[in-house]
Design an enzyme around this catalytic site. Sequence first.
Site, PDB file in Angstrom:
ATOM      1  N   ASP A  10       5.293 137.256  -6.349  1.00 51.92           N
ATOM      2  CA  ASP A  10       6.512 136.996  -7.088  1.00 51.92           C
ATOM      3  C   ASP A  10       6.074 136.967  -8.569  1.00 51.92           C
ATOM      4  O   ASP A  10       4.879 136.835  -8.852  1.00 51.92           O
ATOM      5  CB  ASP A  10       7.053 135.633  -6.633  1.00 51.92           C
ATOM      6  CG  ASP A  10       8.206 135.160  -7.456  1.00 51.92           C
ATOM      7  OD1 ASP A  10       9.133 135.946  -7.684  1.00 51.92           O
ATOM      8  OD2 ASP A  10       8.177 133.995  -7.880  1.00 51.92           O
ATOM      9  N   ASP A  12       8.202 135.475 -11.765  1.00 54.13           N
ATOM     10  CA  ASP A  12       8.578 134.268 -12.506  1.00 54.13           C
ATOM     11  C   ASP A  12       8.091 133.021 -11.777  1.00 54.13           C
ATOM     12  O   ASP A  12       8.436 132.797 -10.618  1.00 54.13           O
ATOM     13  CB  ASP A  12      10.100 134.195 -12.652  1.00 54.13           C
ATOM     14  CG  ASP A  12      10.638 135.346 -13.492  1.00 54.13           C
ATOM     15  OD1 ASP A  12      10.134 135.532 -14.605  1.00 54.13           O
ATOM     16  OD2 ASP A  12      11.543 136.053 -13.028  1.00 54.13           O
TER      17      ASP A  12
HETATM   18  P1  B16 Z   1      16.745 138.474 -14.194  1.00 51.94           P
HETATM   19  P2  B16 Z   1      11.358 135.987  -9.394  1.00 51.94           P
HETATM   20  C1  B16 Z   1      13.761 135.522 -10.452  1.00 51.94           C
HETATM   21  O1  B16 Z   1      12.476 136.072 -10.537  1.00 51.94           O
HETATM   22  C2  B16 Z   1      13.822 134.187 -11.160  1.00 51.94           C
HETATM   23  O2  B16 Z   1      13.085 133.228 -10.428  1.00 51.94           O
HETATM   24  C3  B16 Z   1      15.254 133.724 -11.257  1.00 51.94           C
HETATM   25  O3  B16 Z   1      15.315 132.505 -11.980  1.00 51.94           O
HETATM   26  C4  B16 Z   1      16.088 134.787 -11.971  1.00 51.94           C
HETATM   27  O4  B16 Z   1      17.462 134.430 -12.007  1.00 51.94           O
HETATM   28  C5  B16 Z   1      15.948 136.118 -11.200  1.00 51.94           C
HETATM   29  O5  B16 Z   1      14.566 136.471 -11.143  1.00 51.94           O
HETATM   30  C6  B16 Z   1      16.708 137.242 -11.865  1.00 51.94           C
HETATM   31  O6  B16 Z   1      16.116 137.515 -13.092  1.00 51.94           O
HETATM   32  O7  B16 Z   1      17.944 137.777 -14.731  1.00 51.94           O
HETATM   33  O8  B16 Z   1      15.616 138.587 -15.195  1.00 51.94           O
HETATM   34  O9  B16 Z   1      17.079 139.766 -13.514  1.00 51.94           O
HETATM   35  O10 B16 Z   1      11.059 134.539  -9.225  1.00 51.94           O
HETATM   36  O11 B16 Z   1      11.926 136.674  -8.175  1.00 51.94           O
HETATM   37  O12 B16 Z   1      10.208 136.745 -10.001  1.00 51.94           O
HETATM   38 MG    MG Z   2       9.672 132.945  -8.808  1.00 57.01          MG
END
Ligand code: B16
Ligand code: MG
Length: 221
Positions: A10, A12
């Site tokens: 993953d 974030d």
């Molecule tokens: P975006 P991951 C996720 O990333 C985040 O944890 C989540 O907080 C966020 O809303 C989602 O990506 C969408 O991100 O707005 O940048 O498209 O944890 O799956 O790496």
């Molecule tokens: Mg994450």
Amino acid sequence: MRRLEAVIFDLDGVLTETSRQHFLAWKQLAEGLSFMLPDEMNERLKGISRMESLEIILEAAGMTDRFTESEKVELTNFKNNIYKSMIKKFTKENLSEGALDLLVSLRENNIKIALASVSKNAPFLLNAMGIEGFFDAVADPNEIKRGKPAPDIFLAAAELLKVPPHNCIGIEDAFAGIEAIKAAGMIPVGIGRKEELSNCELVVSGLRDVNLKLLMKFIEN
Ligand code: B16
Ligand code: MG
């Protein structure tokens, strides 16, 4: 018997600490709607797509029916612009401690590497932090039907790698992400605290505590 063939990351909250920036950006958006986003909501939003996150926030604010679909898209764009301004200066300095060492060691030992992030900003961050070259595959969140906790993004990554899911380890910081890894038939490693990741057997505080030997031993048991 399982054997380690691939590690699916993953982004974030795992390779970099952007969970904080995501949450601060949502907080700013909520403030604009005169809603104070409680800190406890941070965990619930981790790993959840942009639009689903907005729906959760609007529900908590009692505003579920207040906006049209196109207004909701505008709200998510507003949040994304705040988020993008927060990550625009990211460099390799923003990689989580231990991330680079782990990527290097996986590569040296011919373990495949993929990304299973639902973030549409993921390609930008991989590039900004200088690690895109480590990845054999990057699953595209635009191509998947269901977000985490559904297994789709992890299965898409394994398919791109051509590795059977049972020989993959997924590394995640979100409860929903751990559910997704398990539903994909992979072995999860959690990053964070056992209190929040109660659905995961092995939880460590950061990538600095993860190494190839640990992953191999864990998947083979
Ligand atoms: P975006 P991951 C996720 O990333 C985040 O944890 C989540 O907080 C966020 O809303 C989602 O990506 C969408 O991100 O707005 O940048 O498209 O944890 O799956 O790496
Ligand atoms: Mg994450």
